[in-house]
Write a protein that holds these residues in place. Structure first.
Motif, PDB file in Angstrom:
ATOM      1  N   ARG A 111       0.832  -1.212   0.000  1.00  0.00           N
ATOM      2  CA  ARG A 111       0.000   0.000   0.000  1.00  0.00           C
ATOM      3  C   ARG A 111       0.862   1.255   0.000  1.00  0.00           C
ATOM      4  NH1 ARG A 111      -5.333   2.036   1.059  1.00  0.00           N
ATOM      5  NH2 ARG A 111      -5.118   4.203   0.427  1.00  0.00           N
ATOM      6  N   ASP A 115       0.752   4.333  -2.676  1.00  0.00           N
ATOM      7  CA  ASP A 115       0.526   5.713  -2.254  1.00  0.00           C
ATOM      8  C   ASP A 115       1.664   6.653  -2.652  1.00  0.00           C
ATOM      9  OD1 ASP A 115      -1.909   5.117  -1.114  1.00  0.00           O
ATOM     10  OD2 ASP A 115      -1.091   4.801   0.898  1.00  0.00           O
ATOM     11  N   TYR A 136      -8.383  -0.987  -1.007  1.00  0.00           N
ATOM     12  CA  TYR A 136      -7.073  -1.633  -1.091  1.00  0.00           C
ATOM     13  C   TYR A 136      -6.995  -2.897  -0.236  1.00  0.00           C
ATOM     14  CZ  TYR A 136      -2.211  -1.460  -2.584  1.00  0.00           C
ATOM     15  OH  TYR A 136      -1.015  -1.728  -3.208  1.00  0.00           O
ATOM     16  N   SER A 137      -7.478  -2.830   0.991  1.00  0.00           N
ATOM     17  CA  SER A 137      -7.391  -3.986   1.885  1.00  0.00           C
ATOM     18  C   SER A 137      -8.187  -5.162   1.356  1.00  0.00           C
ATOM     19  CB  SER A 137      -7.868  -3.614   3.293  1.00  0.00           C
ATOM     20  OG  SER A 137      -9.216  -3.185   3.272  1.00  0.00           O
ATOM     21  N   GLN A 140      -6.068  -6.821  -1.176  1.00  0.00           N
ATOM     22  CA  GLN A 140      -5.013  -7.585  -0.502  1.00  0.00           C
ATOM     23  C   GLN A 140      -5.543  -8.901   0.042  1.00  0.00           C
ATOM     24  OE1 GLN A 140      -3.756  -4.368   2.183  1.00  0.00           O
ATOM     25  NE2 GLN A 140      -1.728  -4.439   1.222  1.00  0.00           N
TER      26      GLN A 140
END
Length: 305
Positions: A111, A115, A136-137, A140
């Motif tokens: 991440r 970024d 994002y999580s 993942q």
């Protein structure tokens, strides 16, 4: 005996090497395509694409990235991010989205890297990047759900966080040694049970001060990873920076030129052959590294290359 990564005489230049380590990571740790000629073909397209990107020829860059991914669709997240940046420049937002999500869900793109990726800067308000950042999580979790041992991936991630935290806080050297010793002991156990974990490179790197010496760490990892290289499971450039570090400590010179911030202090031993040696282990030329990543070049490089 488990030992710490850094001998006292090495500490004077460790802080100068951070950029070199980051550049090395970009080219290390991915699994090789075992198809005959595939690694060469991938490099040919990838290097052409990267140079075209830096020349702002985004259409040609994207075309070559596409060709590279046809050769091996599971390559480095760095390449997928550059392909995505090319697509964004051309207004191909959906294609960019696919590359970024692939980098996360298939390559476990960090991440913090997403970024901080400079070439996404002008597109941060783009809905594609906003939506990916928001979820994002979840992307993942897709990566973790598709790997064989997600609990090991989580443990490695925790070990790396401990490794980095102890280096960013004002810890005593003994605390750093304790973390490194605990991490490397556990990494040996994990590797014996589950094989080499690509993300754990930094943990092994922090044992570099005794690379190839007769101790528990290197008596295990050197033959194990070398055998994995022979089987095509680890990139042939894996030991390049370790070899440069060893050569610097022993002779004050580099072999592969991976310490790009230290050419004045630690020159390349054989500048006329450095690109040939780099190519032999799958590393791009120093000229390429300079053009694409802004890496320094040895002052005498232009005289012989």
């Amino acid at each position: 005996m488990i030992i710490d990564q850094e001998k006292p005489d090495v500490k004077k230049y460790i802080r100068q090497c951070i950029v070199s380590v980051l550049l090395a990571v970009l080219f290390s740790g991915c699994s090789l395509d075992k198809t005959p000629g595939a690694p060469f073909q991938y490099r040919k397209y990838q290097e052409a694409a990267m140079e075209q990107f830096m020349d702002e020829d985004y259409l040609s860059a994207l075309e070559n990235f596409r060709k590279a991914f046809q050769v091996n669709p599971s390559k480095l997240e760095n390449d997928k991010f550059f392909a995505a940046a090319s697509a964004l420049q051309l207004g191909k937002d959906e294609e960019a989205r696919d590359y970024i999500i692939s980098a996360i869900e298939e390559n476990n793109a960090n991440r913090a890297y997403f970024d901080s990726f400079d070439h996404f800067s002008e597109f941060r308000s783009n809905e594609v990047l906003v939506e990916i950042g928001r979820n994002y999580s979840k992307h993942q979790e897709v990566y973790l759900a598709n790997i064989e041992h997600p609990e090991i991936a989580r443990e490695i991630d925790s070990m790396i966080r401990a490794d980095q935290q102890v280096r960013t806080e004002s810890s005593q050297l003994n605390r750093m040694k304790a973390v490194d010793s605990s991490n490397i002991r556990r990494l040996i156990e994990i590797t014996k049970a589950y094989g080499w974990q690509e993300e754990a490179w930094i943990i092994l790197w922090h044992q570099r001060g005794y690379y190839k010496t007769d101790n528990e760490v290197w008596n295990f990892f050197y033959p194990f990873i070398s055998a994995e290289m022979e089987r095509g499971k680890v990139n042939p450039d894996f030991w390049a920076m370790f070899e440069d570090d060893k050569s610097i400590r022993e002779d004050g010179v580099q072999i592969f030129g991976t310490y790009s911030n230290n050419y004045d202090q630690f020159p390349v031993k054989n500048i006329s052959r450095v690109d040939e040696l780099r190519d032999s282990v799958g590393l791009p030329s120093l000229r390429f590294m300079n053009k694409v990543y802004g890496a320094a070049m040895p002052s005498n490089y232009h005289l012989v290359n």
